[in-house]
Design an enzyme around this catalytic site. Sequence first.
Site, short mmCIF file in Angstrom:
data_model
loop_
_atom_site.label_atom_id
_atom_site.label_comp_id
_atom_site.label_asym_id
_atom_site.label_seq_id
_atom_site.Cartn_x
_atom_site.Cartn_y
_atom_site.Cartn_z
N ASP A 147 0.80 -1.23 0.00
CA ASP A 147 0.00 0.00 0.00
C ASP A 147 0.83 1.27 0.00
OD1 ASP A 147 -2.33 -1.40 -0.12
OD2 ASP A 147 -2.74 -1.35 2.01
N TYR A 192 -10.08 -1.50 2.65
CA TYR A 192 -9.55 -1.31 4.00
C TYR A 192 -9.35 0.17 4.33
CZ TYR A 192 -8.64 -5.81 6.16
OH TYR A 192 -8.80 -7.01 6.80
#
Length: 668
Positions: free
Chosen positions: A316, A400
């Site tokens: 990420d 998320y």
Amino acid sequence: MTIVSPSHPLDPLTPSEIRHVAEIVRATRSPDDKTPRDYIFSSICLKEPHKDKTLAYLQSVSEEAAALMPEREALVILIDRPSGLVHEILVSITDEKVKSAKTLKNVQPTQHVLEMIEAEKIITKDPSVIEECRKLGITDMKNVYADPWTVGYHAQFKSSKRLMQALMYMRTSPDDNQYAHPLDFVPIYDVNAQKVVEILRQETSEASKYDRPTVPLENHQFLPEHIGVENLRKDIKPIEITQPEGVSFTVRGREIEWQNWSMHVGFNYREGVIINNVSYKDKGNVRPLFYRVSVSEMVVPYAHPKEPFNHKMAFDVGEYGLGNLTNSLELGCDCLGSIYYMDGVCNNLDGEPWVIPNAICIHEEDTGLLFKHTDYRTDKAHSARSRRLVISQIVTAANYDYGLYFYFYQDGTFQYEVKATGELNTQVFAEDENPAPYGTAVAPQVVGQHHQHLFMMRIDPMLDGRLNSVAQVDVLPSEYPVGHVENPIGNAFSPITTIYSDTTEAQAHGNLESSRTWKIINESKLHPYTKEPVGYKLVSPNTPPMLPKPGSLVYERAKFATKTIWVTPYDPDQIYPAGFYCSQSPGDDSMGLPAWTKEPQSVRGRDVVVWLTFGLTHIPRVEDFPVMPVETCGWALKACNFFLGNPGIDIPAAQKGTSKRVNGACCA
């Protein structure tokens, strides 16, 4: 144009600086600005000056400062379309010119949020995607959504094409929870050519009678308007957090002072919040602690071994950028109390500044007791309540959400915490299939896949100076047997300290059995009581091993996460442990920590960087759906024989004076 440049060398680029840098670059590409632009600005961010120059400037007296201000530079990453050539361009803002430029092939920079938004629009209009949806009974493509992820690594195209995989879902209304309705195919999308190049379809198990699973249509909502106001709890009484005299911290630009602490708050598209130049005032003496601390990478490996799911290995930081994914925070929702906000500034694909309002939240929190003691003989009790300074951001990475928190405490503790929430990344399964052993059925025909969240923290210390060492501390039973003169009744145990000498030795795993911790120490500064080096203890209860096997693609791409701790000599260009171009990286030792530690280098009594892996192994529960309660992980750096006692001893009692216990309570 009026260019606003900050006075601190580590301040992020301002909107006017980003705009000016883009103009300088565009002038080199098409001087008359009439040529159609066939490139995008992947990123424009501060090229941080070397630590030597930064500290020389920060430590200079006012009359010297202007002469010592480091050159202001920006690193620009351009991507040509449709060729995919990548250009690294270093621009001097100070001199208003391009200093260097180089062209790279077969590397992929961070995927920009706006590339992902662009991709979803094109993918959902692609004829092959429309046909797959038609086969599943979906005729209205307005109900179909795509979460574009990087592809992981593609065996055929490798790093030559800029690829995304699109995880597909549908909705029953515009703000429905799409993760309750996963689809069973994954388009592979060429970002620069802007077209779908392949479709991977999920296979059902051999035991299933279905050729492909049907789309689960049962809704699983969490938004209040869907749940219904009448179904929300009515027995929650208000809690008010007030600071009638204001906050205890001061902010000057991006520098903060609070309760003996001082620090600088940076921000960029990739790491998000960066904490710089941290010091603590110890009885009037300013003691440097840390030069730079940030989340430098993370990896989320998924456990399912079959296509298309074995492409799921999200980095990420390097593949998307925490700064690019940052939310605008809202008072009462994300932060409580008296809040000071800082904006985040990134860039869009045209090179224009993209301001994220209220990207960083700064406030104080009460955290319960700092210390207390009751003298049972005199019945006197004395306690002081603890508070902490919080510097936070929240990022959304598709399904998320991560709350990322830096904490500073009154006793000199520096802590970092991740609060993982949001939604599970789901897959569909047929009615007669069992999702075990690689996932949990969180709803009929909806699987939450098993995965890990492994973060890497880059900690650049300078405890009482730049020359530091790192020691491993294991608490072990005595080597002497029961009955030995050194262990007569067998109860002896003690800490065993090993100071790492080089980068090979300084690669270690966590060990719960030995209560393993680490200490960052300054061997040239001995504590007057212990006669040992002053230091800070590094503690994390959240250091799971990386579970994919050696030789697996994600293991080789994310070797940084295969060790809990690494220590390297400081190098200003060594920031990202999976490499600067980690997106679609092949997984070899040519970049990142494996390359930097290939040959042993001394790390004892040097200017060093500590790299810590921490995180979560997430075996989903039904209770994690439709929205996941927070799961936490993190680490703390605690003063260890650094001060001459508890540095919070001067904090006033919770109420004036020393109180007696009344009906069992103190501070009555």
